[in-house]
Each structure stands twice: as structure tokens, then as C-alpha cells.
Design a protein around this motif. Structure first.
Motif, short mmCIF file in Angstrom:
data_model
loop_
_atom_site.label_atom_id
_atom_site.label_comp_id
_atom_site.label_asym_id
_atom_site.label_seq_id
_atom_site.Cartn_x
_atom_site.Cartn_y
_atom_site.Cartn_z
N ASN A 1 -50.62 2.76 39.82
CA ASN A 1 -51.50 1.66 39.42
C ASN A 1 -50.69 0.45 38.97
N ALA A 2 -49.68 0.67 38.14
CA ALA A 2 -48.86 -0.44 37.64
C ALA A 2 -48.12 -1.13 38.78
N ALA A 3 -47.57 -0.35 39.71
CA ALA A 3 -46.85 -0.93 40.85
C ALA A 3 -47.82 -1.70 41.75
N ALA A 4 -49.03 -1.17 41.94
CA ALA A 4 -50.02 -1.86 42.76
C ALA A 4 -50.40 -3.20 42.15
N MET A 5 -50.59 -3.21 40.83
CA MET A 5 -50.96 -4.46 40.17
C MET A 5 -49.82 -5.47 40.23
N LYS A 6 -48.59 -5.00 40.11
CA LYS A 6 -47.43 -5.90 40.21
C LYS A 6 -47.30 -6.46 41.63
#
Length: 169
Positions: free
Chosen positions: A141-146
Motif C-alpha cells: 500500500n505504501a509503495a503504491a501510494m508513493k
């Protein structure tokens, strides 16, 4: 891997496990999660690396890099991992092509993550705990948002309920 622990520390670990109503492995998982939340450990999982680069997301499983994926695909994987952790499914396949895929499945004592690619001429499989799978869901999720922010120039945000339903379809 073997971890040596002084008997006094082992007893203290068992006291924590009893207090938290879990076993010693789950107590160690909780201590690690707490350390990540407090910023004392990086939010990474050795041997399973999720990272944004540009507007794409890369996943490395046991030092084998999978093909890059879009931030939308990473968000779908994050959501599906969350459902797997919560018992809403028994596994899923994230396909890059007909013969290249990531497969996440429930096993008797945890979960298995497999990467199959004709380029590698092999299948790489690792087993993980519920806690580690939950970490991966958060990391995807964090990588997708970044990656989304890198693409749009705006901070990434969680998808709306309508977008989440569309991603699941």
C-alpha cells in the motif's frame, strides 16, 4: 536459523506471551511490530522487499526481482493480502502474463508466496507468518501510494469505496 536466548530472557518472553495470551513466536512478532511502529526498526521485511521507483512498484522475493507493476496493481495486491490475512480468501494469483505470476496462498501453518517466471526457469517460494503478510500488505500500500504520487505529482491517497470495488473486479 537458530536464535540463542538466555533462560532468564526466555522466561520473560513467556511471561509476555502469557500476558498477551499468545505463544512466544507471536510475542516476538508483536515486539517487532511495536518497534516498527515506534520507528526503531525500518518498515521492511528482509528477503521480501517492496519499493516504489518512479511510477512503478517492484517486489523482490528471496532476492529474485519480479517484473515492475503499476501502482494500481500494487494497490490490488495490498487489498487482497489484507483479505487473506483476515481469512476472507485462501489465496490469489497476481499475473504478469500467462506464465509469470505471484501466488499468495494459505498453508497449514502460515502462508506461502511463490514467484514463477520462465526467465528464471524456476519457482521461488517462501513461507511467512500472518504478521509478516500483514506487513507486506501495508508495504504494498505504501509503495503504491508513493508510486501514484510520483506519477501524478500529488501525494498518494487511499482509493474511494467505488475505486476499491472497481479494483476488485
Amino acid at each position: 536459523m537458530r536464535v540463542l536466548l538466555h533462560p532468564a530472557r526466555a522466561e520473560q518472553l513467556m511471561m509476555l506471551a502469557e500476558k498477551w495470551r499468545c505463544n512466544s513466536s507471536e510475542a516476538v512478532e508483536r515486539l517487532i511490530r511495536d518497534s516498527i511502529a515506534q520507528g526503531n526498526l525500518p518498515d521492511t521485511t528482509p528477503g521480501l522487499e517492496v519499493a516504489a521507483f518512479g511510477n512503478l512498484v517492484a517486489f523482490k522475493i528471496d532476492f529474485d526481482r519480479t517484473p515492475p507493476m503499476s501502482w494500481q496493481q500494487a494497490m490490488k495486491i495490498s487489498h487482497a493480502l489484507g483479505q487473506l490475512v483476515n481469512g476472507k480468501n485462501d489465496g490469489f494469483r497476481a499475473a504478469y502474463s500467462a506464465d509469470t505470476s505471484l501466488i499468495f496462498t494459505r498453508t497449514d501453518d502460515g502462508f506461502a508466496i511463490s514467484f514463477t517466471s520462465p526467465d528464471n526457469r524456476k519457482t521461488v517460494t517462501v513461507t511467512v507468518t500472518t504478521s509478516i503478510l500483514d506487513d507486506l500488505s501495508r508495504q504494498f500500500n505504501a509503495a503504491a501510494m508513493k508510486a501514484q504520487a510520483n506519477k501524478t505529482g500529488r501525494p498518494g491517497k487511499l482509493p474511494s469505496a467505488d475505486q476499491s470495488a472497481e479494483m476488485r473486479a
